[in-house]
Design a protein around this motif. Sequence first.
Motif, PDB file in Angstrom:
ATOM      1  N   UNK A  32      42.923  35.515   3.914  1.00  0.00           N
ATOM      2  CA  UNK A  32      43.693  34.366   3.458  1.00  0.00           C
ATOM      3  C   UNK A  32      43.234  33.040   4.023  1.00  0.00           C
ATOM      4  N   UNK A  33      42.132  33.017   4.741  1.00  0.00           N
ATOM      5  CA  UNK A  33      41.662  31.789   5.370  1.00  0.00           C
ATOM      6  C   UNK A  33      40.978  30.884   4.348  1.00  0.00           C
ATOM      7  N   UNK A  34      40.816  29.592   4.657  1.00  0.00           N
ATOM      8  CA  UNK A  34      40.155  28.682   3.720  1.00  0.00           C
ATOM      9  C   UNK A  34      38.723  29.086   3.400  1.00  0.00           C
ATOM     10  N   UNK A  46      25.241  37.324  -0.952  1.00  0.00           N
ATOM     11  CA  UNK A  46      25.950  36.529   0.052  1.00  0.00           C
ATOM     12  C   UNK A  46      26.921  35.638  -0.710  1.00  0.00           C
ATOM     13  N   UNK A  47      28.202  35.763  -0.411  1.00  0.00           N
ATOM     14  CA  UNK A  47      29.208  35.035  -1.192  1.00  0.00           C
ATOM     15  C   UNK A  47      30.226  34.390  -0.265  1.00  0.00           C
ATOM     16  N   UNK A  48      30.388  33.090  -0.396  1.00  0.00           N
ATOM     17  CA  UNK A  48      31.395  32.341   0.350  1.00  0.00           C
ATOM     18  C   UNK A  48      32.576  32.051  -0.569  1.00  0.00           C
ATOM     19  N   UNK A  49      33.755  32.488  -0.153  1.00  0.00           N
ATOM     20  CA  UNK A  49      34.975  32.262  -0.912  1.00  0.00           C
ATOM     21  C   UNK A  49      35.678  31.036  -0.331  1.00  0.00           C
ATOM     22  N   UNK A  50      35.774  29.978  -1.116  1.00  0.00           N
ATOM     23  CA  UNK A  50      36.291  28.690  -0.655  1.00  0.00           C
ATOM     24  C   UNK A  50      37.608  28.384  -1.359  1.00  0.00           C
ATOM     25  N   UNK A  51      38.661  28.247  -0.574  1.00  0.00           N
ATOM     26  CA  UNK A  51      39.982  27.945  -1.126  1.00  0.00           C
ATOM     27  C   UNK A  51      40.262  26.440  -1.037  1.00  0.00           C
ATOM     28  N   UNK A  52      41.391  26.066  -1.622  1.00  0.00           N
ATOM     29  CA  UNK A  52      41.725  24.658  -1.763  1.00  0.00           C
ATOM     30  C   UNK A  52      41.708  23.883  -0.434  1.00  0.00           C
ATOM     31  N   UNK A  53      42.244  24.413   0.692  1.00  0.00           N
ATOM     32  CA  UNK A  53      42.196  23.644   1.940  1.00  0.00           C
ATOM     33  C   UNK A  53      40.781  23.263   2.361  1.00  0.00           C
TER      34      UNK A  53
END
Length: 426
Positions: free
Chosen positions: A238-240, A275-282
């Motif tokens: 659940x982190x940014x 390699x995949x970076x998941x970037x959330x709104x924050x």
Amino acid sequence: MALFVSNVDDPVTTPQIPSTNEAPCGAAGDACLAGTQAVTEGAASESMAQSVTRHAQNPPVENFQFLSCGIDTLDLGLFVSWDTSWEKTKAFLAEKKDSSQGTGGLLDETDIGREFLHQPGGKPPNYRYQLQFPEYRLYIAISDKFGTSPNVYVTINAETLWHVGFTTILELLEFDLLNFGGSIERIQPSRCDLCADFKLSSPLSFSLLEILRVSRSRKVRMITNDSALETYYCGSAGSPVQVRIYDKGTEILKSNKQWFLPIWGLDDPAGVWRVEFQLRRPFLHQYRITTLDDLWQRIGAMWLYLTGEWFSLRLPDNEKTERRTIDPWWLAVQECRQRFGALSDARRTFTCDTVEPIQRTLAHIIGRLISISAQSGIKDRKEAINHLCTLLHDKTDDRKFSEEYRKKSIKLGYRGKLGGSDDDES
């Protein structure tokens, strides 16, 4: 803008250190120590640790090839103004939502013939209604007006992102929302997953990644199949920011995403790692990304930070993590920032994943054919096939078949055509 870059004829064998004035940042967590049982067990064997360390200090140079990089997940918050018929539209959406309960989706079409499904579930807590199109899912809030937050949320399918120019996706969104009296006033990126795919000559292991890891997060976990690593996570779910490094070839065999093969220029997905970076709104907010133009302009800078400071793979040749030598493969991963910066509005020809899924489905049908034949006492193959055809004909009708076919086509997602079956762009 297109959401991918592919260069399957460009083997990355002699990567160079990225030209930047920013020095790589050290890790918040030690590269060789993590609070997991798997790491403890790996560290318990001194000979194993020494062997892995020697391997990490002297990795093969020509053991990887760049395949593609791009945006694999993109969620958008839409600020939509509704026309004067919004109250009637809400009542219509509520009625369809109730009618779709237990159906797997209620078939409908827009005024220009775009077929979609009313789904029973929304997106809590803000979005009550869900409309599933082949290219994306729309989630609509019940509010009459948008405020500081979007009132429509869209999740674009990966198949669409990898094959359709983004201006075309936006045009479809405008047409589909206009059907319900909506006009898009502003678009805000809410989630963006950046990825890079490489073909590796040998699989990655959890112990090796833990020795090489220099990261700002201490939280790591893995998914294995017996002793083989399938997915490595760093960062909480659940982190940014969260990075996952996983066996994309194995994932494709499970998910039947055969359309990736022509993108990569491969006939066999074995050995492909992502390699995949998941970037959330924050996180996007920290980069002051409030519009799509902001996203396009800052993708390269984000990738540079993510692969240089937030997470990197470095050889254990110095006690200070910031002075360690970057692993040759990871240098190639970092260099993708230039490819992200060169995204253009283009699309690839779609090659649908028909062969493998059809073979799997056919194997299931043959098994059922044999079961029915045994139950019916039919030993002759042709007679058994004719008997099955008779049963299928008696149990179906044209109307039901057509409806279920259209629903299934929507659920399968984008398959090379936009705007319906009569669209001439394929």
